[in-house]
Design an enzyme around this catalytic site. Structure first.
Site, mmCIF file in Angstrom:
data_model
loop_
_atom_site.group_PDB
_atom_site.id
_atom_site.type_symbol
_atom_site.label_atom_id
_atom_site.label_comp_id
_atom_site.label_asym_id
_atom_site.label_seq_id
_atom_site.Cartn_x
_atom_site.Cartn_y
_atom_site.Cartn_z
ATOM 1 N N HIS A 110 1.043 -3.602 2.229
ATOM 2 C CA HIS A 110 2.234 -3.044 2.879
ATOM 3 C C HIS A 110 3.453 -3.354 2.022
ATOM 4 O O HIS A 110 3.541 -4.434 1.422
ATOM 5 C CB HIS A 110 2.432 -3.657 4.274
ATOM 6 C CG HIS A 110 3.300 -2.843 5.153
ATOM 7 N ND1 HIS A 110 4.681 -2.911 5.109
ATOM 8 C CD2 HIS A 110 3.006 -1.900 6.065
ATOM 9 C CE1 HIS A 110 5.183 -2.054 5.988
ATOM 10 N NE2 HIS A 110 4.194 -1.424 6.580
ATOM 11 N N ASP A 122 -3.004 0.367 10.050
ATOM 12 C CA ASP A 122 -4.055 1.397 9.983
ATOM 13 C C ASP A 122 -5.452 0.815 9.883
ATOM 14 O O ASP A 122 -6.440 1.556 10.002
ATOM 15 C CB ASP A 122 -3.796 2.317 8.777
ATOM 16 C CG ASP A 122 -2.541 3.148 8.974
ATOM 17 O OD1 ASP A 122 -1.715 3.225 8.050
ATOM 18 O OD2 ASP A 122 -2.374 3.689 10.088
HETATM 19 C C1 SDX Z 1 1.753 2.711 6.689
HETATM 20 O O1 SDX Z 1 6.391 1.616 5.245
HETATM 21 C C2 SDX Z 1 5.870 1.463 6.411
HETATM 22 O O2 SDX Z 1 6.429 0.814 7.238
HETATM 23 C C3 SDX Z 1 4.533 2.201 6.604
HETATM 24 C C4 SDX Z 1 3.844 1.955 7.937
HETATM 25 C C5 SDX Z 1 4.656 2.476 9.107
HETATM 26 O O3 SDX Z 1 4.469 1.971 10.220
HETATM 27 O O4 SDX Z 1 5.405 3.493 8.884
HETATM 28 O O5 SDX Z 1 3.592 0.563 8.114
HETATM 29 C C6 SDX Z 1 2.499 2.712 7.986
HETATM 30 O O6 SDX Z 1 1.914 3.613 5.906
HETATM 31 C C7 SDX Z 1 0.881 1.529 6.354
HETATM 32 C C8 SDX Z 1 0.225 1.634 4.961
HETATM 33 C C9 SDX Z 1 -1.004 2.545 5.032
HETATM 34 N N1 SDX Z 1 -1.563 2.762 3.676
HETATM 35 C C10 SDX Z 1 -2.682 2.199 3.240
HETATM 36 O O7 SDX Z 1 -3.331 1.383 3.883
HETATM 37 C C11 SDX Z 1 -3.129 2.674 1.852
HETATM 38 C C12 SDX Z 1 -3.555 1.468 1.012
HETATM 39 N N2 SDX Z 1 -2.380 0.630 0.716
HETATM 40 C C13 SDX Z 1 -1.598 0.972 -0.389
HETATM 41 O O8 SDX Z 1 -1.818 2.042 -1.183
HETATM 42 C C14 SDX Z 1 -0.328 0.163 -0.586
HETATM 43 O O9 SDX Z 1 -0.574 -1.135 -0.250
HETATM 44 C C15 SDX Z 1 0.885 0.670 0.165
HETATM 45 C C16 SDX Z 1 1.096 2.113 -0.075
HETATM 46 C C17 SDX Z 1 0.729 0.424 1.626
HETATM 47 C C18 SDX Z 1 2.084 -0.120 -0.332
HETATM 48 O O10 SDX Z 1 2.264 0.244 -1.643
HETATM 49 P P1 SDX Z 1 3.380 -0.486 -2.568
HETATM 50 O O11 SDX Z 1 4.267 -1.348 -1.756
HETATM 51 O O12 SDX Z 1 3.992 0.562 -3.442
HETATM 52 O O13 SDX Z 1 2.526 -1.472 -3.392
HETATM 53 P P2 SDX Z 1 1.872 -1.115 -4.812
HETATM 54 O O14 SDX Z 1 1.113 0.166 -4.726
HETATM 55 O O15 SDX Z 1 2.925 -1.254 -5.844
HETATM 56 O O16 SDX Z 1 0.783 -2.300 -4.966
HETATM 57 C C19 SDX Z 1 1.154 -3.558 -5.510
HETATM 58 C C20 SDX Z 1 -0.123 -4.070 -6.155
HETATM 59 C C21 SDX Z 1 -0.729 -3.084 -7.164
HETATM 60 O O17 SDX Z 1 -1.487 -3.831 -8.062
HETATM 61 P P3 SDX Z 1 -0.809 -4.282 -9.490
HETATM 62 O O18 SDX Z 1 -0.254 -3.023 -10.147
HETATM 63 O O19 SDX Z 1 0.279 -5.293 -9.144
HETATM 64 O O20 SDX Z 1 -1.947 -4.897 -10.285
HETATM 65 O O21 SDX Z 1 -1.152 -4.225 -5.143
HETATM 66 C C22 SDX Z 1 -2.212 -3.313 -5.409
HETATM 67 C C23 SDX Z 1 -1.672 -2.270 -6.341
HETATM 68 O O22 SDX Z 1 -2.728 -1.716 -7.136
HETATM 69 N N3 SDX Z 1 -2.606 -2.747 -4.126
HETATM 70 C C24 SDX Z 1 -3.854 -2.555 -3.731
HETATM 71 C C25 SDX Z 1 -3.760 -2.040 -2.424
HETATM 72 N N4 SDX Z 1 -2.481 -1.948 -2.080
HETATM 73 C C26 SDX Z 1 -1.758 -2.388 -3.120
HETATM 74 N N5 SDX Z 1 -5.044 -2.755 -4.358
HETATM 75 C C27 SDX Z 1 -6.130 -2.426 -3.642
HETATM 76 N N6 SDX Z 1 -6.149 -1.950 -2.390
HETATM 77 C C28 SDX Z 1 -4.960 -1.741 -1.745
HETATM 78 N N7 SDX Z 1 -4.963 -1.275 -0.518
#
Ligand code: SDX
Length: 424
Positions: free
Chosen positions: A302, A359
Site C-alpha cells: 500500500h 483487497d
Molecule cells: C487499493 O491508495 C489507496 O488508498 C488505495 C486503496 C483505497 O482504499 O482506495 O487502499 C485501495 O488500491 C489497495 C491496493 C490494491 N492493489 C494491490 O493489491 C496490487 C498489488 N500491490 C501493488 O502493486 C502496490 O503495492 C500498490 C499499487 C498497492 C502500491 O504501489 P506503490 O506505493 O507505487 O509501491 P511500488 O509499486 O513503488 O512498490 C515498492 C516496492 C517495489 O519494489 P522495489 O522496486 O523497491 O524493489 O515494493 C514492491 C515493488 O516491486 N511491491 C511489491 C508489491 N507491491 C509493491 N512486490 C510484490 N508484490 C506486491 N504486491
C-alpha cells in the site's frame, strides 16, 4: 505560520508550512514557479498533497483510518452503511429524523428510467460489469442534467447513491440472462441490493441476515480513503466543472485497474491458481520477489499503510466468523492465511513494508456471499461511492479549488525544422 527555506541558484525563498489538525504538515508551493521558475517533480504524487480535506484521516505508520474523526473500527462494527454515507457527505452523523429522511429519499430514488434498460441490452453478457457501471453512471447525466444550485446537486447525489446499486444488480442479471428484479421499498439499502442480485420473479427471496451484515461491514470498510487514485480522479475531472455523474464515472474507471480496486478479484484468481498448484504458496512468493517476473502478490502492499491496513485486519478477524455464519468452508481462506504468514517471514516484504491491504481478504467474503468474481470491484465501487461524492462535493465548495493542471519537465526533442518527406 512556519516556513520552509528553499535556496536555488543563489536565490532563497520562504515557503509557508500548512499544518493540519492531526499535526501533518505540507509545504505550500503555490508560489514556487512564479518566484523561481521551477516546479516540483513527484511521479505518482507520493509526496504531493492535492488539497486540504476534512473528510478522512489516515496515519499509515500506525494503521489509523478515521472518517470525520470516527475510527473505522467503531463505524464498521456499530454504524450502518447509510449512516456512514450521510457522515461522509454531510459531515456529521445523522439524527434519527435525518437518517429516516435520508433513507426515505434513497428508497424512492432507486428506480432507473425505464429507457435505461435498453442500454443493458446493448452489452454482451460477457461485458465486465465495471465497464457497464461507469457507462451507465455517466449516462445518468442524460436524464438528470447537472444544475449548479445546491438543492439540485444534492438531489443528484441522492439519485446516484440510490441508483448505483440498481445499475450494479441489473448488470449482473443481464450477464446471467435473468429478469431484472426491481428495488423493493421495504428493504434496507444493503438488503435491497442483495435482493435485486439474488431474487427471481418466480419465488420469494429473503435476504439472509448474515449476508446483509457481512456486506454492510464491507461497504463501510470501503467507504472512503482520502486522496487515493480514484478519489483524485473524481476531484480532477470535477475540477473542470464536469457534472457529478461524469466525475464519478471517471472514478469508477480508475478503480477498475488491478493495482487499485481491481486487485480484489485478482487476489481470488491468484488464490485459485495457488490452490490448483497444490497450495504451493512459496512458488508465488518467489514469483512476487523475482524482478524479472511481472507477477505481484495481489492484495499486498500500500502506498500509505506501512505496518498494516486496519481494514484488512477487520476483514481477516471477521472472516472465520462470517464464513461460519454463512455455512461456507472455503479452502482459499486457509491458503490466504498461509500466504500472508509465509510472505511476512520474507525479508523482501518486510524490507518494503508490504502487508495485506483491504483487497487481500475481501474477495473471500464476497465469494462466500455468492457474489461472482467479476462483481467484486463493483462492490468496492458501491462502498466507495459516498467517499467519492464527499470528495467531489468538498472540491466543488473549496474556494482554493482550481482546475487540476499539473506541469511537467520536458525531456523530448529540442527545436528542429520540418523536413519535406522527400528529404527524410
Ligand atoms: C487499493 O491508495 C489507496 O488508498 C488505495 C486503496 C483505497 O482504499 O482506495 O487502499 C485501495 O488500491 C489497495 C491496493 C490494491 N492493489 C494491490 O493489491 C496490487 C498489488 N500491490 C501493488 O502493486 C502496490 O503495492 C500498490 C499499487 C498497492 C502500491 O504501489 P506503490 O506505493 O507505487 O509501491 P511500488 O509499486 O513503488 O512498490 C515498492 C516496492 C517495489 O519494489 P522495489 O522496486 O523497491 O524493489 O515494493 C514492491 C515493488 O516491486 N511491491 C511489491 C508489491 N507491491 C509493491 N512486490 C510484490 N508484490 C506486491 N504486491
Amino acid at each position: 505560520m512556519q516556513h520552509a527555506t528553499l535556496t536555488l541558484d543563489g536565490q532563497t525563498i520562504e515557503l509557508p508550512i500548512v499544518e493540519g489538525t492531526e499535526d501533518e504538515t505540507g509545504i505550500d508551493v503555490t508560489a514556487l514557479r512564479k518566484e523561481t521558475g521551477t516546479i516540483t517533480l513527484d511521479p505518482g504524487y507520493g509526496n504531493t498533497g492535492s488539497c486540504e480535506s476534512h473528510i478522512t484521516y489516515i496515519d499509515g505508520e500506525n494503521g489509523v483510518l478515521r472518517h470525520r474523526g470516527y475510527p473505522i473500527e467503531d463505524l464498521a462494527q456499530r454504524a450502518s452503511f447509510v449512516e456512514v454515507c450521510y457522515l461522509l457527505i454531510y459531515g456529521e452523523l445523522p439524527t434519527s429524523t435525518e437518517l429516516d429522511e435520508f433513507k426515505h429519499r434513497l428508497t424512492y430514488h432507486s428506480l432507473l428510467h425505464e429507457d435505461m434498460k435498453k442500454f443493458f441490452e446493448g452489452y454482451p453478457a460477457t461485458a465486465h460489469p465495471m465497464g457497464v457501471l461507469s457507462a451507465m453512471v455517466s449516462s445518468l447525466s442524460a436524464y438528470y442534467p447537472h444544475a449548479e444550485d445546491d438543492e439540485a446537486v444534492d438531489l443528484n447525489i441522492i439519485r446516484l447513491l440510490a441508483k448505483l446499486k440498481t445499475i450494479a444488480a441489473f448488470s449482473y442479471k443481464r450477464s446471467i440472462g435473468q429478469a431484472y428484479i426491481y428495488p423493493k421499498n421495504s428493504n434496507s439499502y444493503t438488503a435491497d441490493f442483495l435482493h435485486m442480485m439474488f431474487a427471481v420473479p418466480s419465488e420469494d427471496y429473503d435476504v439472509p441476515q448474515e449476508v446483509e451484515e457481512a456486506l454492510e461491514m464491507l461497504l463501510i470498510l470501503h467507504a472512503d480513503h482520502e486522496q487515493n487514485c480514484s478519489a483524485s480522479t473524481v476531484r480532477m475531472v470535477g475540477s473542470s466543472g464536469a457534472n457529478l455523474f461524469a466525475s464519478i464515472s471517471a472514478g469508477i474507471n480508475a478503480l477498475s485497474g488491478p493495482l487499485h480496486g481491481g486487485a480484489n478479484q485478482e487476489v481470488i484468481r491468484m488464490l485459485e491458481a495457488i490452490q490448483e498448484d497444490g497450495g504451493d504458496a512459496q512458488k508465488y512468493i518467489d514469483k512476487a520477489k523475482d524482478k524479472e517476473d511481472p507477477f505481484r502478490l495481489m492484495g499486498f502492499g500500500h502506498r500509505v499503510y506501512k505496518n498494516f491496513d486496519p481494514r484488512a485486519r477487520i476483514i481477516k478477524s471477521t472472516a472465520d466468523r462470517v464464513l461460519e455464519n454463512l455455512g461456507v468452508d472455503d479452502p482459499l481462506l486457509d491458503i490466504a492465511k498461509t500466504l500472508e504468514e509465509a510472505a511476512l517471514e520474507e525479508d523482501y516484504f518486510a524490507e518494503r513494508r508490504l502487508y495485506p491491504n483491504v483487497d487481500f481478504y475481501s474477495g473471500i467474503l464476497y465469494r462466500a456471499m455468492g457474489i461472482p468474481t467479476d462483481m467484486y470491484t463493483v462492490m468496492f465501487a458501491m462502498g466507495r461511492l459516498p467517499g467519492w461524492i464527499a470528495q467531489w462535493k468538498e472540491m466543488r465548495s473549496d474556494p482554493a479549488t482550481r482546475i487540476y493542471r499539473p506541469r511537467q519537465v520536458y525531456q523530448g526533442a529540442t527545436e528542429r525544422s520540418y523536413q519535406p518527406i522527400e528529404e527524410r
